[in-house]
Scaffold this motif. Structure first.
Motif, short mmCIF file in Angstrom:
data_model
loop_
_atom_site.label_atom_id
_atom_site.label_comp_id
_atom_site.label_asym_id
_atom_site.label_seq_id
_atom_site.Cartn_x
_atom_site.Cartn_y
_atom_site.Cartn_z
N THR A 1 43.28 29.88 35.58
CA THR A 1 44.00 30.04 36.85
C THR A 1 43.03 30.46 37.96
O THR A 1 42.04 31.12 37.71
CB THR A 1 45.09 31.13 36.73
OG1 THR A 1 44.51 32.27 36.12
CG2 THR A 1 46.26 30.64 35.92
N GLU A 2 43.30 30.06 39.15
CA GLU A 2 42.48 30.42 40.30
C GLU A 2 43.30 31.30 41.22
O GLU A 2 43.36 31.08 42.43
CB GLU A 2 42.00 29.16 41.04
CG GLU A 2 40.96 28.36 40.28
CD GLU A 2 39.61 29.07 40.19
OE1 GLU A 2 39.33 29.93 41.03
OE2 GLU A 2 38.86 28.75 39.25
N LYS A 3 43.93 32.31 40.65
CA LYS A 3 44.81 33.14 41.45
C LYS A 3 44.03 34.16 42.27
O LYS A 3 42.88 34.45 42.01
CB LYS A 3 45.79 33.89 40.52
CG LYS A 3 46.78 32.97 39.83
CD LYS A 3 47.84 33.77 39.10
CE LYS A 3 48.67 34.60 40.06
NZ LYS A 3 49.99 34.93 39.50
N PHE A 4 44.73 34.73 43.23
CA PHE A 4 44.18 35.82 44.06
C PHE A 4 43.72 36.99 43.18
O PHE A 4 44.42 37.38 42.26
CB PHE A 4 45.29 36.28 45.03
CG PHE A 4 45.02 37.60 45.68
CD1 PHE A 4 44.20 37.68 46.80
CD2 PHE A 4 45.56 38.77 45.16
CE1 PHE A 4 43.93 38.91 47.39
CE2 PHE A 4 45.30 40.01 45.76
CZ PHE A 4 44.48 40.07 46.88
N ARG A 5 42.54 37.51 43.49
CA ARG A 5 42.08 38.74 42.83
C ARG A 5 41.62 39.72 43.90
O ARG A 5 41.07 39.30 44.92
CB ARG A 5 40.89 38.43 41.89
CG ARG A 5 41.33 37.70 40.62
CD ARG A 5 40.16 37.13 39.86
NE ARG A 5 40.58 36.46 38.64
CZ ARG A 5 40.45 36.96 37.41
NH1 ARG A 5 39.88 38.13 37.23
NH2 ARG A 5 40.86 36.27 36.36
N ILE A 6 41.85 40.98 43.71
CA ILE A 6 41.49 41.94 44.75
C ILE A 6 39.97 42.10 44.79
O ILE A 6 39.28 41.94 43.77
CB ILE A 6 42.21 43.30 44.59
CG1 ILE A 6 41.85 43.99 43.28
CG2 ILE A 6 43.72 43.11 44.69
CD1 ILE A 6 42.45 45.38 43.19
N ASP A 7 39.43 42.41 45.97
CA ASP A 7 37.97 42.45 46.12
C ASP A 7 37.41 43.84 45.80
O ASP A 7 38.15 44.77 45.49
CB ASP A 7 37.56 41.98 47.53
CG ASP A 7 38.07 42.91 48.63
OD1 ASP A 7 38.54 44.03 48.30
OD2 ASP A 7 38.03 42.51 49.80
N ASP A 8 36.08 43.96 45.89
CA ASP A 8 35.40 45.20 45.50
C ASP A 8 35.88 46.40 46.31
O ASP A 8 36.12 47.48 45.76
CB ASP A 8 33.88 45.04 45.69
CG ASP A 8 33.27 44.06 44.70
OD1 ASP A 8 34.00 43.61 43.78
OD2 ASP A 8 32.08 43.74 44.86
N GLN A 9 35.98 46.22 47.64
CA GLN A 9 36.39 47.33 48.49
C GLN A 9 37.80 47.80 48.12
O GLN A 9 38.08 49.00 48.11
CB GLN A 9 36.37 46.91 49.97
CG GLN A 9 34.99 46.54 50.49
CD GLN A 9 34.11 47.75 50.80
OE1 GLN A 9 34.59 48.88 50.86
NE2 GLN A 9 32.82 47.53 50.99
#
Lengths: 235, 223
Positions: free
Chosen positions: B2-10
């Motif tokens: 899946t290429e779903k949204f993932r939260i970023d480092d910040q």
């Protein structure tokens, strides 16, 4: 005779470094807290088979020059010259660059003794303190660290016996010194510099400034001068 | 995959920072963990420790500002703060080993169901960096691991048993990833929060051990 540990040049300060010497290198891994002048001076000497003790395996002058404009050597230079044949270290590699140590390790040119950072600090402190070693819980059961070290149980907790480290030379970067060798540091540049000062037969400090005896506040002196044999200006 | 949204480092760092209360002593490891010091509300007094020898430092300086004589463990200049103190390396690890840290936040390669942490060497590389991580894993009261949920190839990083060299045994309390927040408990791993748009089933598919779904499972808390 007045006590005067100030020497005229970094070359003079390291002139008696010999083949097979154990060299403690202060600093954390950043160029701003590395004894870079002393390292550069040793890199020009015809000495070999050095055992180096430091937190970091070094990044290399290209990183510091290219990214930060600081054209100075860190501990990496002793791998560049192949003078270092054994390194006792907690952070030999880094995510920025495949450093010279890593390349040499794969080529079988250097022995690496992995040491957890706190264990390294305490082994060095023990060397300065006249202890034979320390007992630490860190690394118990971790094969790469425990190896064949004795394990001692005290009050139901297990500890590894880790030997003290005492060097032939300790290279220290400090902010100010006086002619007795008293040292003060600046901020987080204290790090392994203050820990290693005194943990060798000969401790050499490179400093930004040399002040008159009595100018340093006794309450603020971190390394007492008796631990320091030579003081040299960074120039 | 899946290429779903993932939260970023910040955002992961922001989520981690939510755990810290007034008076907590918190060590931040290199990488995403160091970012957490920027996400403490102004009225909360959290004492941050960096292994290179400082207690009570402030925010990470904006690029080009600050002093290279006041660095966090990742080598970034940080702001001085009233109450700050400087330690040499042996003292700094007295803080770590001596049980003075309420929390440490570390990066991870693998975390096992039981809370074992592997984060210092990829076996194929034959050499890695322990740094302060092993003392932190053995010494801190609570360990948070912040890491991507999966490897670059989509493999498991949250595993039944670690296959990489171990940093610490049964030390991890909380795992914050780019899709979930998971607590390690004696009963097993409990899925507490999921990133927006993610279902527990989707998180489970990307996680090797069986996850216990928290009764109050909710979207990741950032506010």
């Amino acid at each position: 005779m007045a006590i005067n540990k100030i020497v005229a040049s970094v070359e003079e300060a390291v002139a008696d470094v010999h083949d097979g010497a154990v060299i403690l290198v202060g600093g954390f891994g950043n160029i701003w807290n590395a004894p870079s002048y002393l390292l550069t001076a040793i890199s020009k000497l015809p000495v070999k088979n050095l055992t180096v003790v430091s937190n970091s395996g070094g990044f290399g002058i290209e990183i510091w020059g290219g990214v930060f404009g600081v054209h100075e050597h860190d501990v990496e230079v002793l791998h560049r010259t192949k003078q270092c044949t054994k390194h006792i270290v907690s952070a030999p590699t880094n995510p920025l660059v495949v450093n010279t140590l890593e390349t040499r390790y794969r080529a079988g040119e250097v022995e690496v003794e992995m040491c957890a950072q706190g264990t390294l600090a305490e082994r060095v402190r023990a060397g300065r303190a006249g202890l034979g070693g320390i007992l630490t819980p860190t690394g118990v059961g971790i094969p790469e660290i425990q190896r064949d070290k004795p394990v001692i149980e005290i009050d139901d907790r297990k500890y590894l016996v880790e030997k003290a480290i005492k060097g032939d030379f300790a290279l220290i970067r400090a902010h100010k010194a006086d002619r007795w060798g008293n040292l003060v540091y600046k901020g987080t540049s204290r790090t392994f510099n203050a820990t290693m000062a005194g943990a060798a037969r000969v401790t050499i400090a490179e400093v930004d400034e040399i002040v008159e005896l009595g100018e340093l506040d006794p309450e603020a002196i971190v390394t007492p001068g008796i631990y320091v044999n030579r003081v040299v200006l960074r120039q | 995959m899946t290429e779903k949204f993932r939260i970023d480092d910040q955002t992961m760092a922001l989520r981690v920072a939510k755990e810290f209360k007034d008076g907590d002593v918190v060590n931040l490891g290199i990488g995403v963990p160091t970012l957490a010091s920027n996400f403490i509300p102004g009225d909360r007094e959290v004492i941050f420790h960096a292994e290179n020898g400082v207690l009570g430092y402030g925010n990470i300086c904006t690029a080009g500002e600050g002093s290279y004589d006041l660095l966090n463990a990742g080598g970034q200049p940080v702001e001085p703060r009233p109450g700050m103190s400087i330690l040499d390396h042996a003292e700094s690890f007295c803080v770590i080993r001596g049980g003075w840290l309420d929390w440490t936040v570390l990066g991870g390669l693998q975390v096992s169901e039981k809370g074992d942490l592997a984060n210092w060497m990829v076996p194929e590389k034959k050499i890695g960096t322990i740094g302060g991580a092993m003392d932190l894993a053995f010494g801190a009261k609570k360990v948070i691991v912040v890491m991507p949920h999966n490897t670059k190839n989509g493999g498991y990083k949250i595993v039944k048993e670690c296959t990489y060299p171990i940093t610490g045994f049964r030390c991890v309390d909380l795992v914050v990833t780019d899709i979930a927040v998971i607590e390690v408990t004696p009963e097993g791993m409990v899925l507490k929060e999921v990133a927006p748009t993610w279902t527990p089933e989707e998180v489970q598919q990307l996680t090797e051990p069986r996850l216990i779904i928290a009764p109050d499972l909710h979207e990741i808390e950032l506010a």
